[in-house]
Design a protein around this motif. Structure first.
Motif, PDB file in Angstrom:
ATOM      1  N   VAL A 239      10.121  -0.950 -12.798  1.00  0.00           N
ATOM      2  CA  VAL A 239      10.282   0.149 -14.024  1.00  0.00           C
ATOM      3  C   VAL A 239      11.914   0.032 -13.585  1.00  0.00           C
ATOM      4  O   VAL A 239      11.882   0.251 -14.667  1.00  0.00           O
ATOM      5  CB  VAL A 239       9.330   0.945 -13.409  1.00  0.00           C
ATOM      6  CG1 VAL A 239       9.674   1.929 -14.771  1.00  0.00           C
ATOM      7  CG2 VAL A 239       8.035   0.723 -13.015  1.00  0.00           C
ATOM      8  N   THR A 240      12.911   0.354 -12.915  1.00  0.00           N
ATOM      9  CA  THR A 240      13.401   0.706 -13.175  1.00  0.00           C
ATOM     10  C   THR A 240      14.185  -0.374 -12.040  1.00  0.00           C
ATOM     11  O   THR A 240      14.468   0.088 -10.882  1.00  0.00           O
ATOM     12  CB  THR A 240      14.018   1.826 -13.171  1.00  0.00           C
ATOM     13  OG1 THR A 240      13.598   2.867 -13.305  1.00  0.00           O
ATOM     14  CG2 THR A 240      16.005   2.188 -12.467  1.00  0.00           C
ATOM     15  N   GLU A 272      14.432   3.889 -17.411  1.00  0.00           N
ATOM     16  CA  GLU A 272      14.670   2.343 -17.245  1.00  0.00           C
ATOM     17  C   GLU A 272      15.964   1.878 -17.924  1.00  0.00           C
ATOM     18  O   GLU A 272      16.800   0.595 -17.182  1.00  0.00           O
ATOM     19  CB  GLU A 272      13.792   1.929 -19.017  1.00  0.00           C
ATOM     20  CG  GLU A 272      12.761   1.700 -18.484  1.00  0.00           C
ATOM     21  CD  GLU A 272      12.134   1.715 -19.666  1.00  0.00           C
ATOM     22  OE1 GLU A 272      12.747   0.998 -20.726  1.00  0.00           O
ATOM     23  OE2 GLU A 272      10.896   0.618 -19.472  1.00  0.00           O
ATOM     24  N   GLU A 283       7.351  11.818 -18.899  1.00  0.00           N
ATOM     25  CA  GLU A 283       6.603  10.031 -18.948  1.00  0.00           C
ATOM     26  C   GLU A 283       7.360   9.320 -17.365  1.00  0.00           C
ATOM     27  O   GLU A 283       6.801   8.426 -17.420  1.00  0.00           O
ATOM     28  CB  GLU A 283       6.722   9.772 -19.916  1.00  0.00           C
ATOM     29  CG  GLU A 283       7.917   9.555 -21.057  1.00  0.00           C
ATOM     30  CD  GLU A 283       8.416   9.621 -20.791  1.00  0.00           C
ATOM     31  OE1 GLU A 283      10.174   9.636 -21.687  1.00  0.00           O
ATOM     32  OE2 GLU A 283       8.465  11.407 -20.954  1.00  0.00           O
ATOM     33  N   THR A 284       8.537   9.589 -17.298  1.00  0.00           N
ATOM     34  CA  THR A 284       9.133   8.206 -16.462  1.00  0.00           C
ATOM     35  C   THR A 284       8.584   8.119 -15.134  1.00  0.00           C
ATOM     36  O   THR A 284       8.254   7.591 -14.536  1.00  0.00           O
ATOM     37  CB  THR A 284      11.223   8.788 -16.473  1.00  0.00           C
ATOM     38  OG1 THR A 284      10.940   9.819 -15.934  1.00  0.00           O
ATOM     39  CG2 THR A 284      11.173   8.461 -17.831  1.00  0.00           C
ATOM     40  N   ARG A 287       5.262   6.693 -15.234  1.00  0.00           N
ATOM     41  CA  ARG A 287       5.414   5.406 -15.238  1.00  0.00           C
ATOM     42  C   ARG A 287       5.122   4.339 -14.238  1.00  0.00           C
ATOM     43  O   ARG A 287       4.748   3.284 -13.865  1.00  0.00           O
ATOM     44  CB  ARG A 287       6.182   4.712 -16.771  1.00  0.00           C
ATOM     45  CG  ARG A 287       6.864   3.266 -16.614  1.00  0.00           C
ATOM     46  CD  ARG A 287       7.336   3.238 -17.495  1.00  0.00           C
ATOM     47  NE  ARG A 287       9.042   3.666 -17.672  1.00  0.00           N
ATOM     48  CZ  ARG A 287       8.952   4.685 -18.779  1.00  0.00           C
ATOM     49  NH1 ARG A 287       8.818   5.012 -19.313  1.00  0.00           N
ATOM     50  NH2 ARG A 287      10.217   5.245 -18.632  1.00  0.00           N
ATOM     51  N   HIS A 288       6.071   5.422 -13.259  1.00  0.00           N
ATOM     52  CA  HIS A 288       6.338   4.633 -11.708  1.00  0.00           C
ATOM     53  C   HIS A 288       5.568   4.691 -10.992  1.00  0.00           C
ATOM     54  O   HIS A 288       5.047   3.834 -10.422  1.00  0.00           O
ATOM     55  CB  HIS A 288       7.695   5.450 -11.290  1.00  0.00           C
ATOM     56  CG  HIS A 288       9.006   4.784 -11.484  1.00  0.00           C
ATOM     57  ND1 HIS A 288      10.024   3.523 -11.267  1.00  0.00           N
ATOM     58  CD2 HIS A 288       9.657   4.806 -12.874  1.00  0.00           C
ATOM     59  CE1 HIS A 288      10.705   3.571 -11.454  1.00  0.00           C
ATOM     60  NE2 HIS A 288      10.753   4.341 -12.417  1.00  0.00           N
ATOM     61  N   ASP A 290       2.195   4.496 -12.253  1.00  0.00           N
ATOM     62  CA  ASP A 290       1.285   3.896 -12.926  1.00  0.00           C
ATOM     63  C   ASP A 290       1.774   2.832 -11.996  1.00  0.00           C
ATOM     64  O   ASP A 290       0.674   2.416 -11.733  1.00  0.00           O
ATOM     65  CB  ASP A 290       0.810   3.905 -14.281  1.00  0.00           C
ATOM     66  CG  ASP A 290       0.290   4.534 -14.787  1.00  0.00           C
ATOM     67  OD1 ASP A 290      -0.412   5.206 -13.946  1.00  0.00           O
ATOM     68  OD2 ASP A 290       1.001   4.846 -15.990  1.00  0.00           O
ATOM     69  N   HIS A 291       3.036   1.766 -11.627  1.00  0.00           N
ATOM     70  CA  HIS A 291       3.695   1.050 -11.167  1.00  0.00           C
ATOM     71  C   HIS A 291       2.553   0.802  -9.504  1.00  0.00           C
ATOM     72  O   HIS A 291       2.234   0.455  -9.111  1.00  0.00           O
ATOM     73  CB  HIS A 291       4.040   0.663 -11.640  1.00  0.00           C
ATOM     74  CG  HIS A 291       4.687  -0.881 -11.476  1.00  0.00           C
ATOM     75  ND1 HIS A 291       4.726  -2.261 -12.027  1.00  0.00           N
ATOM     76  CD2 HIS A 291       5.183  -1.274  -9.827  1.00  0.00           C
ATOM     77  CE1 HIS A 291       5.493  -2.915 -10.943  1.00  0.00           C
ATOM     78  NE2 HIS A 291       5.397  -2.771 -10.319  1.00  0.00           N
ATOM     79  N   HIS A 332      -1.530  12.772 -18.751  1.00  0.00           N
ATOM     80  CA  HIS A 332      -1.306  11.437 -19.018  1.00  0.00           C
ATOM     81  C   HIS A 332      -2.940  10.899 -18.347  1.00  0.00           C
ATOM     82  O   HIS A 332      -2.474   9.222 -18.287  1.00  0.00           O
ATOM     83  CB  HIS A 332      -0.078  10.471 -17.937  1.00  0.00           C
ATOM     84  CG  HIS A 332       0.602   9.746 -17.846  1.00  0.00           C
ATOM     85  ND1 HIS A 332       0.846   8.729 -18.870  1.00  0.00           N
ATOM     86  CD2 HIS A 332      -0.403   8.303 -16.989  1.00  0.00           C
ATOM     87  CE1 HIS A 332       1.044   6.882 -18.073  1.00  0.00           C
ATOM     88  NE2 HIS A 332       0.252   6.798 -17.220  1.00  0.00           N
TER      89      HIS A 332
END
Length: 357
Positions: A239-240, A272, A283-284, A287-288, A290-291, A332
């Protein structure tokens, strides 16, 4: 609108002991921590407000000779922060003993409101009586030395978690630099002294933190350790693409060992573009998560906030802002059962697997 009940949180990383030491107060910062109102991102009143009942409290000795404003450098779109030379052991030992003593002063002055915990049972007992459960962690083992004498002294004082390196090199190994974009596959892994340190930590059941190790060091630990693999404050490289974040292959190894990753709130490891900026949306984090959950499963992810050691999203701000993060994660699609696992249950289960009772 009815406010959701606080979700109990056990956090994998903060740098509060260093912040308090830098205040240079006769009580070691005990009053500032216990009474609050003295800045920073974590103290006892705000921990209670945010639902934090415990965590790993890091002892970290900064390098005076760094000579650059690394936070300013990491506000840019790409960077490679120059790392300092190895830290003298005398300087590291003085600072380490000072921070350990600082936590002991806090415990003594707290009238039972703060407890230094050496086992999962201690953590659960402290939580049950409403005390803050603190676990002593060393980030960067420069104070220990290859003879490992200091390891046993620190263990007697309560040390139960140790990261062999910060990002600078030391006698035990090499860290991942603050570099974006970059792979974590940079330089050699553990030295022979580092392998000896790992073996002794395994014997003592001291958690061996992978967060600042480079990739070669990570795979050395994965090959040699008998314990679950743990990164107390790291994020997903997919992701990053920061050198400090973990590749999917590393995440898979942590999962297969029964380990855990504590998600870091530092914005440079979330965004990102790798920038260290407070104007970073929550949301960042989603997102992490989720991964990480997709690779590790929902039982192997926790928090490793880096409070008092990093710029975190303004939507959190400090430890009292944790309920705002949970509300964002509910939006989320995370239900409360999953949030409770991430917030604390997974950490306690991991410590049980690592330490026993």
């Amino acid at each position: 609108m009815t406010q959701s009940p606080l979700i109990p949180v056990f956090d994998g990383h903060n740098d509060t002991l260093l912040r308090l030491r830098e205040r240079r107060e006769p009580d070691g910062g005990a009053a500032a921590f216990l009474e609050g109102g003295a800045g920073g991102q974590l103290d006892l009143p705000r921990a209670r407000e945010g639902g934090l009942f415990g965590g790993l409290f890091a002892v970290f000795t900064p390098s005076r000779q760094l000579g650059v404003d690394y936070v300013a450098m990491m506000r840019e779109a790409g960077y490679d922060v120059p790392l300092p030379s190895p830290l003298p052991i005398s300087e590291a030992q003085s600072a380490t003993l000072g921070m350990i003593a600082g936590l002991m002063r806090i415990e003594r002055a707290s009238d039972g409101a703060v407890a230094i915990c050496r086992s999962v049972g201690d953590i659960e007992t402290a939580k049950a009586r409403g005390a803050l459960a603190t676990v002593l962690h060393i980030e960067g083992a420069e104070a220990i030395g290859p003879d490992l004498d200091m390891l046993h002294v620190a263990y007697a004082a309560g040390l139960r978690s140790l990261g062999p390196v910060w990002s600078r090199p030391n006698v035990f190994g090499h860290g991942a630099p603050f570099r974006f974009p970059s792979s974590p596959d940079i330089g050699p892994g553990l030295t022979m002294a580092g392998k000896d340190l790992l073996a002794e930590c395994d014997r003592l059941k001291i958690l061996f933190d992978l967060s600042h190790l480079n990739e070669a060091g990570f795979w050395d630990v994965a090959r040699l350790s008998r314990q679950p693999l743990v990164a107390t404050h790291s994020n997903a490289h997919a992701v990053t693409p920061h050198a400090r974040n973990l590749t999917d292959a590393q995440l898979d190894a942590i999962r297969d060992s029964g380990g855990l990753v504590g998600l870091n709130f530092a914005t440079c490891f979330l965004r990102e573009d790798g920038r260290m900026r407070a104007d970073t949306g929550l949301e960042t984090i989603a997102r992490h998560l989720d991964h990480l959950i997709g690779r590790l499963g929902e039982d192997h992810v926790g928090f490793g906030s880096d409070f008092d050691g990093a710029i975190v999203p303004a939507g959190i701000g400090d430890v009292a802002g944790l309920p705002r993060l949970f509300e964002a994660l509910r939006g989320h699609g995370f239900d409360d059962d999953l949030l409770k696992k991430i917030a604390a249950e997974n950490w306690l289960a991991l410590l049980q697997r690592s330490w026993g009772n």
